[in-house]
Design an enzyme around this catalytic site. Sequence first.
Site, PDB file in Angstrom:
ATOM      1  N   THR A   1       0.821  -1.215   0.000  1.00  0.00           N
ATOM      2  CA  THR A   1       0.000   0.000   0.000  1.00  0.00           C
ATOM      3  C   THR A   1       0.850   1.258   0.000  1.00  0.00           C
ATOM      4  O   THR A   1       0.468   2.282  -0.556  1.00  0.00           O
ATOM      5  CB  THR A   1      -0.904   0.002   1.254  1.00  0.00           C
TER       6      THR A   1
ATOM      7  N   THR B   1       2.117  -4.371   4.349  1.00  0.00           N
ATOM      8  CA  THR B   1       2.056  -4.665   5.783  1.00  0.00           C
ATOM      9  C   THR B   1       1.548  -6.072   6.101  1.00  0.00           C
ATOM     10  O   THR B   1       1.861  -6.611   7.155  1.00  0.00           O
ATOM     11  CB  THR B   1       1.153  -3.652   6.530  1.00  0.00           C
ATOM     12  N   ASP B   2       0.776  -6.673   5.186  1.00  0.00           N
ATOM     13  CA  ASP B   2       0.139  -7.962   5.508  1.00  0.00           C
ATOM     14  C   ASP B   2       1.141  -8.992   6.037  1.00  0.00           C
ATOM     15  O   ASP B   2       0.875  -9.683   7.015  1.00  0.00           O
ATOM     16  CB  ASP B   2      -0.552  -8.550   4.267  1.00  0.00           C
TER      17      ASP B   2
ATOM     18  N   LYS C   1       1.691  -8.030  12.946  1.00  0.00           N
ATOM     19  CA  LYS C   1       0.570  -7.166  12.571  1.00  0.00           C
ATOM     20  C   LYS C   1      -0.636  -7.597  13.396  1.00  0.00           C
ATOM     21  O   LYS C   1      -1.170  -8.686  13.200  1.00  0.00           O
ATOM     22  CB  LYS C   1       0.289  -7.280  11.069  1.00  0.00           C
TER      23      LYS C   1
HETATM   24  N1  LIG Z   1      -2.346  -5.884   1.326  1.00  0.00           N
HETATM   25  C1  LIG Z   1      -1.308  -4.864   1.442  1.00  0.00           C
HETATM   26  C2  LIG Z   1      -1.541  -4.054   2.659  1.00  0.00           C
HETATM   27  C3  LIG Z   1      -0.512  -3.023   2.977  1.00  0.00           C
HETATM   28  O1  LIG Z   1       0.483  -2.851   2.332  1.00  0.00           O
HETATM   29  O2  LIG Z   1      -0.737  -2.335   3.976  1.00  0.00           O
HETATM   30  C4  LIG Z   1       0.038  -5.543   1.484  1.00  0.00           C
HETATM   31  O3  LIG Z   1       0.350  -6.190   2.421  1.00  0.00           O
HETATM   32  O4  LIG Z   1       0.789  -5.430   0.572  1.00  0.00           O
END
Ligand SMILES: N[C@@H](CC(=O)O)C(=O)O
EC number: 6.3.5.-
Lengths: 392, 392
Positions: free
Chosen positions: B78, B152-153, B229
């Site tokens: 993201t 973040t995932d 997370k």
């Molecule tokens: N789904 C995304 C979420 C994010 O980046 O916050 C990822 O992990 O790439």
Amino acid sequence: MVGELYRFITDFGVIEGYIIKEEPNYYLIKLKNGYNIGIKKSQIKEMENLNEKIKVGQFPKRKPKGIGNLGFIYTGGTIGSKVDYLTGGVSAIMDIEELLAIADLPYDIKIIDSPFVKFSEDLNPKDWVEIVKSIERTYKKGAEGIIVAHGTDTMHFSSAYAYYALENPIPIAFTGAQRSSDRASTDAVINLFASSIYANSNIGEVAIVMHETINDDTAIAIRGISARKMHSTRRDAFKSINEEPLARIYYPSGKLEIINKKYRKRSDKEMVAKPYLDTKGALIWVYPGFDPSILEYYRNYRGIIIAGTGMGHTSKELIPMLKELSKDLFIGITTQCIYGITHPYVYSRGRELSKFATYLQGTPEKNYVKLLYVLGKESDLDGIKKEMKRLP
Amino acid sequence: MVGELYRFITDFGVIEGYIIKEEPNYYLIKLKNGYNIGIKKSQIKEMENLNEKIKVGQFPKRKPKGIGNLGFIYTGGTIGSKVDYLTGGVSAIMDIEELLAIADLPYDIKIIDSPFVKFSEDLNPKDWVEIVKSIERTYKKGAEGIIVAHGTDTMHFSSAYAYYALENPIPIAFTGAQRSSDRASTDAVINLFASSIYANSNIGEVAIVMHETINDDTAIAIRGISARKMHSTRRDAFKSINEEPLARIYYPSGKLEIINKKYRKRSDKEMVAKPYLDTKGALIWVYPGFDPSILEYYRNYRGIIIAGTGMGHTSKELIPMLKELSKDLFIGITTQCIYGITHPYVYSRGRELSKFATYLQGTPEKNYVKLLYVLGKESDLDGIKKEMKRLP
Ligand SMILES: N[C@@H](CC(=O)O)C(=O)O
Ligand SMILES: N[C@@H](CC(=O)O)C(=O)O
């Protein structure tokens, strides 16, 4: 001897308390602060009778107030265990009377039941049904509020099942302990006390009632489908996930304070148990490197809950197999973050998955329990989907 | 137009900011507080040029201080995404320069690398190796601290792998965003800012650097093997599990405060990458009703991590199969509570399991990553066990 006040001079200090039980190798002592503690005889240098007597089971009771008869169900767990002085581990099991004596509840409890006595890591979904039947029995004997003493490891699975399987519930408090009840440091006394206050309250919901913090002054009642054991050892292990706890209970005053205004009030209607169950459901946590071919295994299942990443995602490598499975079985998406929502429309992966999978809110665990309940209730895929979305 | 200060009268209020980009349907605006925001042209009622210019990429920089050159690695997520104004979802991908322009870091960054651009739900263990190789490349080009922009995932899996695979690491900050970088509410700006401070610090560890709270004044650096997370959407989604975070970074002052005194200092020795990996390992979360026969599937694996209940338990129904498997493969026990220790000697189930399984501390996820790393490094079961216990 038993029931008398003594001063013990021990290896680890001077302690005063009533002997509530004598075992070959140790005494079980009730301290004046209400705690129970085991003292090994080999550690006692001297003991002096202080000439004060108390009848066990007749410690001064706070005046019973509230709505009526309470039931007590014992299913096992640390709360009903003793320290095994041979191994230092927790294993010796108490009988219900002993547990109730140690608990020292502010109400007299006469309706007692015990479907089994096990550590909760050994429970399986059929045991959840036994607990619900035991709740029903206890209710039919006249209980107007029920305490369920239970192991903490999987308590949130059992409480979620009871939540779904009971209509118009009376207040039902699942509770347990992180330290066995014969230890000075046990959390059982306050947890059972708070559970009895909850069971006597006006909240018509299944809840988990356990310590709120690591102090001994408040307990928290968490909705049975929103609780999760979030710490392996702390007294405040259970947290309310994504919603406020139902209520806070103060110790020793017994005051109950509503926190979540959306609690369900005790109903005038009969409580009805509908313990639907089909175990052809599974809970699968995905991760980088998760082998899609393992999903093959679930072909003969009727539903699976995926604990996805973030807002409810899986790797694209899993999509073909999941899509394939979704023709015959229910696929629900939850988040392994534990806290926070899932959402199918923020990321493109969500849009892709939501074409054949159902986005669900709440913990992976409660959605798994809900699935087994719904599988027992509904026969076709459409009915399952609808019910999985409808139920909280 | 671009680089100039405007006052926008919009449907949702009056906003002042520099235009940093014009797209067919909207402007990307830098607010004076450092935030970037997208405004749809259709929402603008009036816009007034305030006759103040600024060259994009040359916003007043805080004076670079610290030890030297920073490297920037972009892997997707993201943080490098834009809102797709057609679907409302997050998907359009930025190029690195655009991301760095929006980030507006207090240091000039000249060493840039990008092993791939993906959402992190799609990463697999081989991608972790690519990230470590990219870190090595960036280091060899002269970077003395590195920022890794990442989804973040599954960021905590990647950071754990880099933690194990890098010897004598320079400061390496994994960071990401819960809201895409072109949104007013993005957390990217502060996360990247704090990461650059961390990368320029004296802490020789791989960390995740993200918001500490839902406010915008501090970020937290969490040891790469202790992060998880814990929320699907909040800016403070990452928590340090079972130990204190390494450091707190203040925004906008850039002050870095050590929290965990046991941090490892930057070393004088060369950083060395040893990206061992064997993917014949798995992570299995058990629960009431878990079907033991599914364990059959892992016969051809070299190791599994069990996310057990409580202090590290499984149902007795799993014992025969686990025992059987343990002859050929490594079995590690962790806790699905996520917080708290595992312990083999408190309950009898622990004593039973520990005869053939290894009790491990820390999250199930980091132990899974450690397993794949160790499987790549060690050839026999004894070596694997020893290494799994030795590594943090
Ligand atoms: N789904 C995304 C979420 C994010 O980046 O916050 C990822 O992990 O790439
Ligand atoms: N292993 C125990 C732990 C406890 O009761 O606290 C159980 O869940 O039954």
